[in-house]
Design an enzyme around this catalytic site. Structure first.
Site, PDB file in Angstrom:
ATOM      1  N   ALA A  76       0.813  -1.183  -0.092  1.00  0.00           N
ATOM      2  CA  ALA A  76      -0.214  -0.038   0.006  1.00  0.00           C
ATOM      3  C   ALA A  76       0.777   1.270   0.038  1.00  0.00           C
ATOM      4  O   ALA A  76       1.980   1.282   0.402  1.00  0.00           O
ATOM      5  CB  ALA A  76      -0.717   0.037   1.165  1.00  0.00           C
ATOM      6  N   GLY A 101       0.650  -5.043   0.975  1.00  0.00           N
ATOM      7  CA  GLY A 101      -0.370  -5.014   0.100  1.00  0.00           C
ATOM      8  C   GLY A 101      -0.180  -5.672  -1.236  1.00  0.00           C
ATOM      9  O   GLY A 101      -1.117  -6.296  -1.831  1.00  0.00           O
ATOM     10  N   GLU A 136      -0.392  -9.420  -0.291  1.00  0.00           N
ATOM     11  CA  GLU A 136      -1.935  -9.473  -0.096  1.00  0.00           C
ATOM     12  C   GLU A 136      -2.533  -9.653  -1.344  1.00  0.00           C
ATOM     13  O   GLU A 136      -3.474 -10.416  -1.552  1.00  0.00           O
ATOM     14  CB  GLU A 136      -2.475  -8.398   0.773  1.00  0.00           C
ATOM     15  N   GLU A 169       4.458  -4.579   7.594  1.00  0.00           N
ATOM     16  CA  GLU A 169       3.688  -3.420   8.267  1.00  0.00           C
ATOM     17  C   GLU A 169       4.069  -3.098   9.541  1.00  0.00           C
ATOM     18  O   GLU A 169       4.211  -2.025  10.090  1.00  0.00           O
ATOM     19  CB  GLU A 169       2.305  -4.025   8.315  1.00  0.00           C
TER      20      GLU A 169
HETATM   21  N1  CAA Z   1       4.538   3.307  -0.821  1.00  0.00           N
HETATM   22  C1  CAA Z   1       4.887   4.295  -1.354  1.00  0.00           C
HETATM   23  N2  CAA Z   1       6.035   4.492  -2.280  1.00  0.00           N
HETATM   24  C2  CAA Z   1       6.773   3.417  -2.349  1.00  0.00           C
HETATM   25  C3  CAA Z   1       6.513   2.064  -1.723  1.00  0.00           C
HETATM   26  C4  CAA Z   1       5.161   2.274  -1.033  1.00  0.00           C
HETATM   27  N3  CAA Z   1       4.837   0.955  -0.464  1.00  0.00           N
HETATM   28  N4  CAA Z   1       7.521   1.414  -2.038  1.00  0.00           N
HETATM   29  C5  CAA Z   1       8.445   2.095  -3.049  1.00  0.00           C
HETATM   30  N5  CAA Z   1       7.910   3.388  -3.093  1.00  0.00           N
HETATM   31  C6  CAA Z   1       8.526   4.216  -3.682  1.00  0.00           C
HETATM   32  C7  CAA Z   1      10.025   5.015  -2.920  1.00  0.00           C
HETATM   33  O1  CAA Z   1       9.499   5.822  -2.154  1.00  0.00           O
HETATM   34  C8  CAA Z   1      10.594   5.450  -4.138  1.00  0.00           C
HETATM   35  O2  CAA Z   1      10.155   6.708  -4.539  1.00  0.00           O
HETATM   36  P1  CAA Z   1      11.056   8.059  -4.687  1.00  0.00           P
HETATM   37  O3  CAA Z   1      11.969   7.520  -6.009  1.00  0.00           O
HETATM   38  O4  CAA Z   1      10.413   9.125  -4.956  1.00  0.00           O
HETATM   39  O5  CAA Z   1      12.050   8.197  -3.592  1.00  0.00           O
HETATM   40  C9  CAA Z   1      10.471   4.523  -5.431  1.00  0.00           C
HETATM   41  O6  CAA Z   1       9.235   3.634  -5.029  1.00  0.00           O
HETATM   42  C10 CAA Z   1      11.498   3.550  -5.467  1.00  0.00           C
HETATM   43  O7  CAA Z   1      11.711   2.948  -4.080  1.00  0.00           O
HETATM   44  P2  CAA Z   1      13.117   2.602  -3.511  1.00  0.00           P
HETATM   45  O8  CAA Z   1      14.092   3.794  -3.889  1.00  0.00           O
HETATM   46  O9  CAA Z   1      12.907   2.575  -1.994  1.00  0.00           O
HETATM   47  O10 CAA Z   1      13.524   1.279  -4.073  1.00  0.00           O
HETATM   48  P3  CAA Z   1      14.693   0.404  -3.550  1.00  0.00           P
HETATM   49  O11 CAA Z   1      15.123  -0.733  -4.526  1.00  0.00           O
HETATM   50  O12 CAA Z   1      15.891   1.164  -2.684  1.00  0.00           O
HETATM   51  O13 CAA Z   1      13.971  -0.621  -2.308  1.00  0.00           O
HETATM   52  C11 CAA Z   1      11.729  -1.457  -1.653  1.00  0.00           C
HETATM   53  C12 CAA Z   1      12.762  -1.151  -2.793  1.00  0.00           C
HETATM   54  C13 CAA Z   1      12.706  -2.549  -0.527  1.00  0.00           C
HETATM   55  C14 CAA Z   1      10.634  -2.351  -2.091  1.00  0.00           C
HETATM   56  C15 CAA Z   1      11.506  -0.174  -0.616  1.00  0.00           C
HETATM   57  O14 CAA Z   1      11.004   0.622  -1.808  1.00  0.00           O
HETATM   58  C16 CAA Z   1      10.377  -0.620   0.313  1.00  0.00           C
HETATM   59  O15 CAA Z   1      10.944  -0.937   1.236  1.00  0.00           O
HETATM   60  N6  CAA Z   1       9.039  -0.256  -0.208  1.00  0.00           N
HETATM   61  C17 CAA Z   1       8.176  -0.148   1.066  1.00  0.00           C
HETATM   62  C18 CAA Z   1       7.710  -1.711   1.293  1.00  0.00           C
HETATM   63  C19 CAA Z   1       6.625  -1.680   2.206  1.00  0.00           C
HETATM   64  O16 CAA Z   1       6.910  -1.377   3.443  1.00  0.00           O
HETATM   65  N7  CAA Z   1       5.376  -2.198   1.998  1.00  0.00           N
HETATM   66  C20 CAA Z   1       4.236  -2.404   2.802  1.00  0.00           C
HETATM   67  C21 CAA Z   1       3.527  -1.183   2.951  1.00  0.00           C
HETATM   68  S1  CAA Z   1       2.261  -1.141   3.963  1.00  0.00           S
HETATM   69  C22 CAA Z   1       1.010  -2.070   3.390  1.00  0.00           C
HETATM   70  O17 CAA Z   1       1.184  -2.753   2.600  1.00  0.00           O
HETATM   71  C23 CAA Z   1      -0.108  -2.157   4.474  1.00  0.00           C
HETATM   72  C24 CAA Z   1      -1.161  -3.053   3.998  1.00  0.00           C
HETATM   73  O18 CAA Z   1      -1.154  -4.114   4.165  1.00  0.00           O
HETATM   74  C25 CAA Z   1      -2.429  -2.506   3.383  1.00  0.00           C
END
Ligand code: CAA
Length: 260
Positions: A66, A111, A114, A134
Site C-alpha cells: 500500500a 499490500g 496480499e 507492516e
Molecule cells: N509506498 C509508497 N512509495 C513506495 C513504496 C510504497 N509502499 N514502495 C516504494 N515506493 C517508492 C519509493 O519511495 C521510491 O520513490 P522515490 O523515487 O520518489 O523516492 C520509489 O518507490 C523506489 O523505491 P526505493 O528507492 O525505495 O527502491 P529500493 O530498490 O531502494 O527499495 C523496496 C525497494 C525494498 C521495495 C523499498 O521501496 C521499500 O521498502 N518499500 C516499502 C515496502 C513496504 O513497506 N510495503 C508495505 C507497505 S504497508 C502495507 O502494504 C499495508 C497493508 O497491508 C495494506
C-alpha cells in the site's frame, strides 16, 4: 475505460491485469485500488476472458505495498476506510468466477503480498520477494494479510513472517507453499500464460464450479462443503460440456467444449 495506473490487455481467452505505477514500484494508493476495481468489473462481464493473470508492470516490483506516502497522514477512520477499500477490491478478485493467477515479478510486500494471496495461486520469478513489513511501519497488514497468510502457509509460519516483518525470497516462498512455481524472470509471463491456456482448454463451467466449491469449502465445515460439492457436481450433468466431455471419452476423441 479510463485507467490511470492499471493496464488491462487480452491475449485470446487470457486477460492480463498489470498494476502500472512505476514511480512508486506499483504501490497501491486509492486511485490505483479504484482502477483495479474497475478493471475487475470489466473482466467479470467479459465473456471472452476465461483466465486472468495479475502482475506488476516493469521487472522490479509486482506491488511494493500500500502507498506509504498516501497512508502517512490518515486518521483512524480514514485508515480503516483505506483498509476496507483494499479488502473489498481483493475480495472481488477472490470471488471472480474465473481463475486468477498471480505472476509475481519482484517485490510483493504488504499490500502486494496480499494482492498475490487473493489470487487463486501464484507463480514467481526468481527475483520475487515476499513479506508483510507492516509492523515495521507501526501498522498491521490491512488488505487481508492476517487472514489469508495463515490459511495459505499455516498459522506458525504466518505469525513468524508477520511478527518479524521478514522478507523472503522466491525459493523460501516455494518451500512454505506461498507460490506454486519459481521460474526465470524472463520466462514468468510465458509460464503463467501456459498454465492459463491449459485451464482455458478445459470445460469452463466446470472450472468455475471447482473454484466456487473450493472457495466455499475452505470457509466452512466438511459436511457443508461436501453438500455444496454434490450440488455443483449434479449441476454439471445439466451442461452440454458434461455430455460432450464424456461422449468424447467414449468415442476416443478430444472434446470440443462450449465457449462461455
Ligand atoms: N509506498 C509508497 N512509495 C513506495 C513504496 C510504497 N509502499 N514502495 C516504494 N515506493 C517508492 C519509493 O519511495 C521510491 O520513490 P522515490 O523515487 O520518489 O523516492 C520509489 O518507490 C523506489 O523505491 P526505493 O528507492 O525505495 O527502491 P529500493 O530498490 O531502494 O527499495 C523496496 C525497494 C525494498 C521495495 C523499498 O521501496 C521499500 O521498502 N518499500 C516499502 C515496502 C513496504 O513497506 N510495503 C508495505 C507497505 S504497508 C502495507 O502494504 C499495508 C497493508 O497491508 C495494506
Amino acid at each position: 475505460m479510463e485507467l490511470e495506473n492499471v493496464l488491462l490487455e487480452k491475449e485470446g481467452n487470457i486477460g492480463i491485469l498489470s498494476v502500472n505505477r512505476p514511480k512508486a514500484l506499483n504501490a497501491l494508493n486509492e486511485a490505483t485500488l479504484l482502477d483495479i476495481d474497475k478493471a475487475i468489473d470489466a473482466v467479470a462481464v467479459d465473456d471472452e476472458i476465461d483466465v486472468l493473470i495479475v502482475t506488476g508492470a516493469g521487472n522490479k516490483a509486482f506491488v511494493a505495498g500500500a502507498d506509504i506516502t498516501f497512508m502517512q497522514p490518515l486518521n483512524a477512520l480514514e485508515g480503516r476506510a483505506f483498509g476496507m477499500l483494499g479488502q473489498d477490491v481483493f475480495r472481488k478478485i477472490e470471488e471472480l468466477e474465473i481463475p486468477v493467477i498471480a505472476a509475481v515479478n519482484g517485490f510483493a510486500l504488504g499490500g502486494g503480498c496480499e494482492l498475490a494471496m487473493c489470487c487463486d495461486f501464484r507463480v514467481a520469478s526468481e527475483n520475487a520477494k515476499f513479506g508483510q513489513p507492516e509492523v515495521g511501519l507501526g501498522i498491521t497488514p490491512g488488505y487481508g494479510g492476517t487472514q489469508r497468510l495463515p490459511r495459505l502457509i499455516g498459522e506458525g509460519m504466518a505469525k513468524e513472517l508477520i511478527y518479524t516483518a521478514d522478507i523472503i525470497g522466491a525459493d523460501e516462498a516455494l518451500r512454505v507453499g506461498l507460490v506454486n512455481h519459481v521460474v526465470a524472470a524472463d520466462e514468468l509471463m510465458d509460464y503463467a500464460k501456459k498454465i492459463a491456456k491449459k485451464i482455458a482448454s478445459k470445460a469452463q463451467l466446470a472450472v468455475r464450479f471447482c473454484k466456487k466449491a473450493i472457495n466455499e469449502g475452505m470457509q466452512t465445515d466438511i459436511d457443508r462443503g461436501m453438500t455444496f460439492e454434490a450440488d455443483l457436481f449434479g449441476l454439471c450433468f445439466a451442461t452440454e460440456d458434461q455430455k460432450e466431455g464424456m461422449t468424447a471419452f467414449v468415442e476416443k476423441r478430444k472434446p470440443g467444449f462450449q465457449k462461455k
